[in-house]
Write a protein that holds these residues in place. Structure first.
Motif, short mmCIF file in Angstrom:
data_model
loop_
_atom_site.label_atom_id
_atom_site.label_comp_id
_atom_site.label_asym_id
_atom_site.label_seq_id
_atom_site.Cartn_x
_atom_site.Cartn_y
_atom_site.Cartn_z
N THR A 54 -10.40 -29.79 -10.99
CA THR A 54 -10.50 -29.59 -9.60
C THR A 54 -11.76 -28.73 -9.48
OG1 THR A 54 -9.48 -27.33 -9.44
CG2 THR A 54 -7.92 -29.06 -9.30
N ARG B 227 -11.56 -41.15 0.30
CA ARG B 227 -10.71 -39.63 0.09
C ARG B 227 -9.33 -40.26 -0.87
NH1 ARG B 227 -11.16 -35.38 2.99
NH2 ARG B 227 -8.67 -34.87 2.90
N ASP C 121 -4.13 -37.92 6.57
CA ASP C 121 -4.55 -38.07 5.23
C ASP C 121 -3.55 -38.85 4.32
OD1 ASP C 121 -7.00 -36.67 6.38
OD2 ASP C 121 -6.22 -34.72 5.54
N THR D 130 -3.30 -40.90 0.26
CA THR D 130 -4.10 -41.58 -1.00
C THR D 130 -3.07 -42.46 -1.99
OG1 THR D 130 -5.14 -40.97 -3.01
CG2 THR D 130 -3.44 -39.53 -2.31
N THR E 10 -5.72 -32.89 0.43
CA THR E 10 -6.35 -33.52 -0.87
C THR E 10 -5.33 -33.71 -1.82
OG1 THR E 10 -8.45 -32.54 -0.28
CG2 THR E 10 -8.10 -33.37 -2.65
N CYS F 243 -12.39 -31.61 -4.22
CA CYS F 243 -12.28 -32.96 -4.94
C CYS F 243 -11.63 -32.86 -6.33
CB CYS F 243 -13.32 -33.68 -4.96
SG CYS F 243 -14.63 -33.14 -5.63
#
Length: 446
Positions: free
Chosen positions: A152, A284, A327, A329, A385, A434
C-alpha cells in the motif's frame, strides 16, 4: 508431508544425533540448562526455526521447565507419536548442526512464517543463499499459503510504502532500493510474488520483489505513451521463475506485452475494429487475471474488456452496472469475476459484492458489509479504494472525518477491521492512495 510430520521427523533426527554425540549433562547445577517441552495438538504449526524456540499460539503450547523432568527412556521410545521432545537450547553441539540433513533443513525453513524471512536472511551467508536454491524453491512451492499480502501507498507520502500481512495482522515498512534520485513509482499489478511498478511520468516500468529487494528496470517500450494506462500481469507457469508477462493498454487502443524470458516488448496483433475507440477505462479498478486471460474495467458502455495472453484475442462484454454505484473495482475468486463497489442511496452508503453471471452477463449480489458498519458511513461523502487477490480484499473507506481499513474474506464472507499502521513520529495512517495484493514469495526474482 504436513507440518506435524516434518517436525516429528526433525525431533527424531535431533534425538538420534544427541545419542550419537552425547547429550548435555545435567549433573552440574551451576550450568542451569533450559529445557523446553513441546506439545503438538494438531497439524497446524508455527515456529521460529532460527532460534529453535516454538512460539505459543492457539494450536501449540510451550512450557519451560526449570527442574529436572522425570523421564523413562523406555516409555518415550514406546510412545513416539506423542512427540515429547527435550531440547537444550544452551548447549547444542555444533557438530550436530554441521551434519544436519540439508533436505530436511530446507523443508523446515520453507515452513517458516513469511515475515520471519526478513530476519532469516541476516543469520549467515549460507541461509541467505538458500533463497536462490532450486531445491528450496521446490520446498517453498509445496507449502500452501492462506492469504496474500497487501502493498500500500499512503496519499500523504506516495514515496513511502507499507505491507500488511493479514495472517499475523502486522504492518511492515518498505523502501525500494537502487532507484534514481527523485524517482517515484507506484504499484500497478502483481503476480507470483513480484510487483510491477510504473513511474509517475508513465515512462518506465519496474519489477520488484519487496521481500528480497530484487529490482529490475524493464527496457523502454516501443513507443511513448504519456497518458494513463491500465496494466495487467500474468505468470507463464506456476511460479515467477518460469517467466511472466506484463500487458499495458491505453485509451486509444495502443497496447504492448512484455515477456520476461525475451526481455522485450511486443505488440500481438491490432486492436479489433468491433470495439469502439477511444476506450473509457476505469483506472481506479484493478486488472484481474483468470488463467491466461486479463480483465479490464471500462465505462460508456459499462462492461469488461478481456485479453487472452496466449492467443492475443480481445473481447468486449457489455454489462450494466448496479444502480447508485459510485467507486467500484473488479476482483476475482475461485475463477469467477467479482465486482466490489459503494452504493449510496438516500444518504445511506454501503459496500456491496457482486458476482458476474456468465450466462446472463449480469451482476448478482452475493454479500454486503454488515449493517452496523454501514451506519458509520451514513450521511458521509465516502470514497473507496479496494485491493484484492486470491479470495481476500482490503478496502480503504475515507471521508473528511473518517478513515477505515477493513478486509473481506470471500471464502467465509468475514469482514474484519485492519489494525492501525504507525508511521514515523508515531503518526497513524488509515487510508490508501493505491496499492496491490501480492503473494509473498522470497524465492521469486525479477
Amino acid at each position: 508431508m504436513d507440518g506435524a510430520a516434518v517436525l516429528r521427523q526433525f525431533v527424531g533426527q535431533i534425538q538420534e544425533l544427541c545419542q550419537l554425540y552425547g547429550s548435555p549433562s545435567l549433573d552440574y547445577p551451576h550450568l542451569n540448562p533450559r529445557w523446553y517441552m513441546v506439545e503438538l495438538n494438531n497439524n497446524s504449526l508455527e515456529y521460529d526455526f532460527c532460534g529453535l524456540i516454538m512460539e505459543e499460539n492457539s494450536d501449540q503450547k510451550m512450557v519451560e521447565v526449570n527442574k529436572s523432568l522425570p523421564c523413562k527412556r523406555s516409555r518415550r521410545e514406546k510412545n513416539p507419536e506423542k512427540a515429547l521432545a527435550l531440547i537444550s537450547t544452551d548447549f547444542m553441539d555444533q557438530q550436530i548442526w554441521k551434519d544436519f540433513p540439508e533436505d530436511l533443513f530446507e523443508a523446515v525453513i520453507a515452513r517458516l512464517p513469511i515475515d520471519s524471512f526478513f530476519r532469516f536472511r541476516t543469520v549467515c551467508r549460507k541461509w541467505n543463499s538458500l533463497l536462490t536454491s532450486h531445491s528450496f524453491s521446490q520446498h517453498f512451492a509445496e507449502v500452501p499459503r492462506l492469504h496474500p499480502w497487501f502493498y500500500t501507498v499512503t496519499p500523504e507520502n506516495i514515496s513511502s510504502a507499507a505491507m500488511y500481512d493479514p495472517s499475523s495482522r502486522k504492518w511492515h515498512h518498505f523502501s525500494i532500493p537502487f532507484l534514481p534520485a527523485k524517482t517515484i513509482i507506484l504499484p500497478v499489478a502483481s503476480a507470483g510474488g513480484l510487483i510491477c511498478f510504473l513511474d509517475l511520468g508513465h515512462k518506465n516500468f519496474y519489477v520488484c520483489n519487496p521481500l528480497t529487494n530484487s529490482l529490475k528496470e524493464l527496457p523502454p517500450r516501443s513507443f511513448r505513451v504519456w497518458s494513463r494506462v491500465a496494466v495487467g500481469m500474468i505468470l507463464n507457469g506456476t511460479t515467477a521463475n518460469n517467466g511472466y508477462k506484463i500487458v499495458w493498454l491505453g485509451c486509444n487502443g495502443d497496447h504492448e506485452i512484455y515477456d520476461s524470458l525475451q526481455n522485450s516488448w511486443t505488440r500481438n496483433g491490432a486492436f479489433p475494429s468491433s470495439i469502439k475507440l477511444p476506450l473509457s477505462l476505469n483506472f481506479r479498478s484493478q486488472t484481474v487475471s483468470i488463467g491466461n486471460t486479463l480483465y479490464f474495467m471500462h465505462a460508456e458502455p459499462d462492461g469488461i474488456l478481456s485479453y487472452d495472453v496466449a492467443n492475443g484475442a480481445w473481447k468486449q462484454f457489455i454489462i450494466p452496472s448496479p444502480s447508485h454505484l459510485t467507486d467500484y473495482t473488479l476482483a476475482e475468486y475461485g475463477g469467477q469475476v467479482l465486482l466490489v463497489g459503494l452504493v449510496t442511496k438516500n444518504a445511506v452508503t454501503c459496500v456491496y459484492v457482486w458476482e458476474l453471471q456468465k450466462m446472463t452477463l449480469l451482476w448478482k449480489e452475493v454479500d454486503r458489509m454488515p449493517n452496523i458498519w454501514c451506519l458509520e458511513l451514513y450521511g458521509k461523502h465516502v470514497r473507496m479504494t479496494c485491493l484484492g487477490n486470491r479470495g481476500l480484499l482490503m478496502l480503504s473507506l475515507r471521508s473528511r472525518r473518517m478513515n477505515r481499513l477493513v478486509t473481506y474474506n470471500m471464502s467465509n464472507k468475514e469482514w474484519q477491521r485492519v489494525p492501525e499502521c504507525l508511521l514515523a513520529h508515531g503518526r497513524k495512517r488509515q487510508s490508501i492512495a493505491c496499492g496491490t495484493a501480492f503473494d509473498p514469495c522470497p524465492t521469486a526474482f525479477a
